[in-house]
Design a protein around this motif. Sequence first.
Motif, short mmCIF file in Angstrom:
data_model
loop_
_atom_site.label_atom_id
_atom_site.label_comp_id
_atom_site.label_asym_id
_atom_site.label_seq_id
_atom_site.Cartn_x
_atom_site.Cartn_y
_atom_site.Cartn_z
N GLN A 35 -19.77 -26.52 20.23
CA GLN A 35 -20.05 -27.27 19.01
C GLN A 35 -21.39 -26.94 18.37
OE1 GLN A 35 -19.89 -28.47 22.19
NE2 GLN A 35 -20.57 -30.60 22.30
N LEU A 36 -22.20 -26.11 19.04
CA LEU A 36 -23.46 -25.67 18.42
C LEU A 36 -23.29 -24.39 17.62
CD1 LEU A 36 -26.05 -26.37 21.28
CD2 LEU A 36 -25.23 -27.90 19.47
N GLY A 37 -22.17 -23.68 17.84
CA GLY A 37 -21.91 -22.47 17.08
C GLY A 37 -22.82 -21.31 17.41
N LEU A 38 -23.42 -21.32 18.59
CA LEU A 38 -24.39 -20.29 18.97
C LEU A 38 -23.75 -19.11 19.69
CD1 LEU A 38 -27.30 -22.62 20.17
CD2 LEU A 38 -26.93 -21.62 17.89
N GLY A 39 -22.42 -19.11 19.83
CA GLY A 39 -21.74 -18.01 20.49
C GLY A 39 -21.69 -18.19 22.00
N ARG A 40 -21.20 -17.15 22.66
CA ARG A 40 -21.08 -17.19 24.11
C ARG A 40 -22.26 -16.48 24.77
NH1 ARG A 40 -16.29 -18.99 25.97
NH2 ARG A 40 -14.64 -19.32 24.44
N PRO A 41 -22.65 -16.94 25.96
CA PRO A 41 -22.04 -18.05 26.70
C PRO A 41 -22.38 -19.40 26.06
CG PRO A 41 -24.01 -17.29 27.83
CD PRO A 41 -23.79 -16.34 26.70
N VAL A 42 -21.40 -20.31 26.04
CA VAL A 42 -21.65 -21.63 25.47
C VAL A 42 -22.67 -22.34 26.35
CG1 VAL A 42 -19.42 -21.85 24.33
CG2 VAL A 42 -19.65 -22.56 26.70
N ARG A 43 -23.58 -23.03 25.71
CA ARG A 43 -24.69 -23.63 26.45
C ARG A 43 -25.28 -24.78 25.65
NH1 ARG A 43 -25.84 -19.30 23.56
NH2 ARG A 43 -27.82 -19.06 22.46
N SER A 44 -26.08 -25.57 26.33
CA SER A 44 -26.83 -26.64 25.68
C SER A 44 -28.26 -26.16 25.46
CB SER A 44 -26.83 -27.90 26.56
OG SER A 44 -25.51 -28.34 26.81
N VAL A 45 -28.85 -26.57 24.35
CA VAL A 45 -30.23 -26.17 24.04
C VAL A 45 -31.02 -27.41 23.65
CG1 VAL A 45 -29.60 -23.83 23.35
CG2 VAL A 45 -29.64 -25.65 21.65
N PRO A 46 -32.28 -27.51 24.08
CA PRO A 46 -33.08 -28.71 23.80
C PRO A 46 -33.80 -28.69 22.46
CG PRO A 46 -34.28 -27.26 25.27
CD PRO A 46 -32.96 -26.60 25.02
N ASP A 47 -33.85 -27.51 21.84
CA ASP A 47 -34.61 -27.39 20.59
C ASP A 47 -33.72 -26.76 19.51
OD1 ASP A 47 -35.84 -24.17 20.75
OD2 ASP A 47 -34.96 -25.13 22.50
N PRO A 48 -34.01 -27.02 18.24
CA PRO A 48 -33.17 -26.49 17.15
C PRO A 48 -33.11 -24.97 17.16
CG PRO A 48 -34.61 -28.23 16.33
CD PRO A 48 -35.07 -27.93 17.72
N ARG A 49 -31.88 -24.44 17.04
CA ARG A 49 -31.64 -23.00 16.96
C ARG A 49 -30.83 -22.70 15.70
NH1 ARG A 49 -31.87 -21.14 22.41
NH2 ARG A 49 -33.44 -22.45 23.45
N PRO A 50 -31.12 -21.61 14.99
CA PRO A 50 -30.34 -21.28 13.80
C PRO A 50 -28.90 -20.89 14.16
CG PRO A 50 -31.90 -19.53 14.33
CD PRO A 50 -32.23 -20.67 15.23
N VAL A 51 -27.95 -21.39 13.39
CA VAL A 51 -26.54 -21.08 13.62
C VAL A 51 -26.19 -19.81 12.86
CG1 VAL A 51 -24.17 -21.90 13.37
CG2 VAL A 51 -26.01 -23.53 13.88
N PRO A 52 -25.76 -18.77 13.55
CA PRO A 52 -25.45 -17.50 12.88
C PRO A 52 -24.05 -17.52 12.26
CG PRO A 52 -25.08 -17.26 15.22
CD PRO A 52 -25.59 -18.68 15.01
N GLY A 53 -23.82 -16.58 11.35
CA GLY A 53 -22.48 -16.35 10.85
C GLY A 53 -22.01 -17.29 9.76
N LEU A 54 -22.90 -18.13 9.23
CA LEU A 54 -22.51 -19.04 8.15
C LEU A 54 -22.71 -18.35 6.81
CD1 LEU A 54 -24.08 -22.35 9.46
CD2 LEU A 54 -21.66 -21.75 9.43
N ASN A 55 -21.83 -18.63 5.89
CA ASN A 55 -21.91 -17.99 4.58
C ASN A 55 -21.62 -19.03 3.51
OD1 ASN A 55 -22.26 -15.98 2.73
ND2 ASN A 55 -20.17 -15.21 2.86
N CYS A 56 -22.47 -20.08 3.50
CA CYS A 56 -22.32 -21.18 2.54
C CYS A 56 -23.67 -21.46 1.89
CB CYS A 56 -21.84 -22.45 3.23
SG CYS A 56 -20.09 -22.46 3.66
N LEU A 57 -23.61 -21.94 0.64
CA LEU A 57 -24.79 -22.39 -0.07
C LEU A 57 -24.73 -23.91 -0.21
CD1 LEU A 57 -25.14 -19.76 -2.93
CD2 LEU A 57 -26.38 -19.85 -0.77
N GLY A 58 -25.92 -24.55 -0.15
CA GLY A 58 -25.97 -25.98 -0.31
C GLY A 58 -25.22 -26.72 0.78
N GLY A 59 -25.53 -26.38 2.04
CA GLY A 59 -24.73 -26.86 3.15
C GLY A 59 -24.68 -28.37 3.32
#
Length: 305
Positions: A35-59
């Motif tokens: 659900q974080l969209g960070l790719g594999r291996p799926v994992r939990s992260v304690p700090d904000p990470r940029p989500v790759p692969g998005l192609n939207c404006l005004g999210g």
Amino acid sequence: GAEHSLAVALPSSEHGCLSQISGEVFAWGVGKAGQLGLGRPVRSVPDPRPVPGLNCLGGRIACGMHHSLVAGTDPTSSQQACLHGFGWAEFGRLGEVPDASDEGNLRAVPARVALPQDCDVVGLVAAGAQHSVVGAASGRLWSFGSNEFGQLGCASAGSWVSTPVPIDIPSKAVGNIRHVCCGSTSTVVVTRLGDVLCWGGIAASGRPLRLENIEGICLANGLPVALVRCGQLSAAAARRESADRRRHLEAQRRHAAQEAEVEMERRAELAIAEASARESRRLEMLAEEQAMERAAAEEALAAEA
């Protein structure tokens, strides 16, 4: 979501007379379902990470229990809606995604959802435990995912769908949707006319409503409407909890008013008693003075005799 979060940063850059705003999405928290969209291996992260692969404006973003949605407009066409989903994909909660690779019902990276052609610009997006809802600028709503409790708002949807289906909202609400949110098994819509529409599960058990569940306030037909994050608490239970809290607060106010009234009466009685005591003391002193004066006068008469 229950254990994860998304945020959108909106830096602004100017080029000539054109002001362009682009949003970068960050994710953090529990990510074992992708659900974080960070790719594999799926994992939990304690700090904000940029989500790759998005192609939207005004999210616009929404966090479900184990999935996430990011909506906006296609950068190549301002009139074309753009929606990405990632996380647990079971029961179609991520929508129909052509050529997307799901491993064990898990989509670890964002994939673009196929939206209806008449869905122009996505202005609203919400995610529940196993269903999702999007609203277009035209005022129409679509939903997809589990419909076990009727949370999709479409009687013909069956038990679940992966293709967005139109929600059967009343005609007067079309084009007047102010806010939409999803509980675990329910959906709630607030209209600009002041109506609150609810559908889906109304008997789900969950945690009690707390003040921190209130996410904000919006105006609907001039009335302030509290936007509540229900989670596993159903809309009906939230209303009951709110009514119980209101009755409790009113009882507290009545009790405080009664106590204040009793205290005022007590102070008034005390003031009267103190005034009476002072008056009694004054009369006693006056009587003593008069007695002394009479005694002096009698002594003077006796001396003259």
